[in-house]
Scaffold this motif. Structure first.
Motif, PDB file in Angstrom:
ATOM      1  N   MET A 187       0.945  -1.021  -0.107  1.00  0.00           N
ATOM      2  CA  MET A 187      -0.002   0.148  -0.142  1.00  0.00           C
ATOM      3  C   MET A 187       0.793   1.310  -0.171  1.00  0.00           C
ATOM      4  N   ILE A 188       2.097   1.220   0.813  1.00  0.00           N
ATOM      5  CA  ILE A 188       2.879   2.479   0.964  1.00  0.00           C
ATOM      6  C   ILE A 188       3.691   2.456  -0.481  1.00  0.00           C
ATOM      7  N   GLU A 189       4.085   1.323  -0.858  1.00  0.00           N
ATOM      8  CA  GLU A 189       4.732   1.399  -2.194  1.00  0.00           C
ATOM      9  C   GLU A 189       3.880   1.979  -3.352  1.00  0.00           C
ATOM     10  N   LEU A 190       2.523   1.639  -3.149  1.00  0.00           N
ATOM     11  CA  LEU A 190       1.551   2.300  -4.378  1.00  0.00           C
ATOM     12  C   LEU A 190       1.421   3.538  -3.897  1.00  0.00           C
ATOM     13  N   PHE A 191       1.457   4.112  -2.981  1.00  0.00           N
ATOM     14  CA  PHE A 191       0.892   5.480  -2.462  1.00  0.00           C
ATOM     15  C   PHE A 191       2.420   6.533  -2.987  1.00  0.00           C
TER      16      PHE A 191
END
Length: 314
Positions: A187-191
Motif C-alpha cells: 500500500m505504501i509502495e503504491l502510494f
C-alpha cells in the motif's frame, strides 16, 4: 535491547478481516456487483467487478473522512458530486479526499468493469505526509480548510509497476499477519508511486505559448456561452484546437478552475440569476442550465449555495 521503530500508523489491534460478497441487481438497483474486501485498522482495500447492461446512476453517500487511492483496471465509470464530474477509463488512477459527501456513481454499459481502491484513514495519511514532497504538502495544506472533497484535478496512467503491485496484493499466498504486513508494505509502495507521478507531472508549471493562452480564453468563453450543452473535455478540445492534456492542465493553471468545476460554477450562477430575476419554475431553470433531471440540479444547487432552489424563489 533497543525498541523497534514504529510504523507510520496509529496504534491498532493488528486485526484483519477478509470479505467476499456479491450484491444482487435488486440490492444495487443496477448491475450485479462482486467485491473482495480486506479491512484493517490502517486501511480498507477493495476489488470490484461488474458488467452493466445499461447506464446506471447509483446514489452515493459517504460519511467518514478518508483519502482514497483509486485504480480503474477495466472498463469505464464515473462519479459526480458538487462541481466535480469525473469519468475514469481503463488503466487510469488518481487520489481523492472525501468527507460527508453526497453524489452518484455512474456505470456505463459494455465490457466487464473492475477497479481497485485503498481507503486510508486521515491519521494514516497524515503520518505519511512529508515536506520533502511538494505535491503532498500542497494536498495536505488544502485539507486544513473545511471541505468535502479534493483531488489533484486529473487522472494519470497506471504504470506497469503499479499493475504488478496490485496483482501481488490480490494473489499473495501469505495469510494472517504475514499477509497484513505485505499488504501494508505494498500500500505504501503504491502510494509513493502515485505521489512521485504527480510530483513530476502535476507540479510542473504549464508552459503556455501565446496561441495556447488564446485558445484557453476561447475555451472559457465557449463555456460561458454553451454551458447548457456538451462541454466535455473531448468536445471542448475539438472546439479550440488543443489536445486534452494541454487543455486540462492549461485551464487549471491559467484560471484556477478545473474545466468541469468552471462549467458547474457558470451553470449555478446562471441558475441563481434565473431564479431571482425571472418567473420560472425550478424545473424550467434546471433544464435551461443543462440538467436532464431536476433532482440532480437541486442537489448540485444545495451543495453550491447551501439552500434549495425553491427557497431562493420565496
Amino acid at each position: 535491547m533497543q525498541p523497534l521503530p514504529s510504523l507510520p500508523f496509529p496504534a491498532y489491534s493488528y486485526k484483519m478481516e477478509e470479505i467476499t460478497r456479491t450484491f444482487t441487481k435488486e440490492e444495487t438497483t443496477g448491475p450485479e456487483i462482486r467485491y473482495d474486501e480486506v479491512k484493517m485498522d490502517s486501511a480498507r482495500m477493495l476489488w470490484y467487478q461488474y458488467t452493466a447492461d445499461q447506464e446506471y446512476h447509483i446514489p452515493m453517500r459517504l460519511e467518514k473522512e478518508r483519502v482514497e487511492l483509486h485504480f480503474k483496471l477495466q472498463g469505464r465509470s464515473g462519479v459526480s458530486y458538487a462541481d466535480q464530474h469525473l469519468i475514469m477509463t481503463a488503466n487510469q488512477q488518481s487520489i481523492f479526499y472525501q468527507r460527508e459527501l453526497e453524489g452518484e456513481y455512474i456505470l456505463f454499459p459494455g465490457e466487464e468493469s473492475s477497479f481497485f481502491e485503498i481507503e486510508m484513514p486521515m491519521t494514516v495519511f497524515g503520518a505519511l505526509v512529508t515536506d520533502e514532497s511538494q505535491f503532498l504538502s500542497n494536498f495536505f495544506h488544502q485539507l486544513q480548510t473545511p471541505r468535502h472533497y479534493l483531488w489533484p484535478g486529473y487522472c494519470m496512467h497506471i504504470t506497469p509497476k503499479m499493475h504488478n503491485i496490485i496483482t501481488e496484493m490480490r494473489t499473495t499466498v501469505y495469510t494472517g499477519q504475514m499477509k497484513r504486513l505485505l499488504l501494508e508494505a505494498k500500500m505504501i509502495e503504491l502510494f509513493l508511486l502515485q505521489v512521485s507521478g504527480y510530483e513530476e507531472t502535476y507540479l510542473q508549471p504549464a508552459t503556455l505559448r501565446p496561441q495556447e493562452i488564446a485558445a484557453l480564453h476561447a475555451a472559457r468563453q465557449y463555456i460561458g456561452q454553451h454551458f447548457a450543452e456538451d462541454c466535455s473535455i473531448i468536445s471542448l478540445a475539438g472546439q479550440v484546437g488543443l489536445n486534452q492534456k494541454k487543455l486540462k492542465q492549461g485551464f487549471k493553471a491559467l484560471f484556477g478552475h478545473t474545466i468541469f468545476g468552471y462549467v458547474s460554477h457558470v451553470r449555478m450562477e446562471k441558475a441563481k440569476q434565473l431564479l431571482l430575476d425571472e418567473q420560472k419554475t425550478v424545473g424550467e431553470v434546471a433544464e435551461l442550465v443543462g440538467y436532464q433531471h431536476q433532482q440532480h440540479f437541486t442537489a448540485a444547487f444545495r451543495r453550491k449555495y447551501g439552500i434549495l432552489p425553491k427557497t431562493l424563489k420565496q
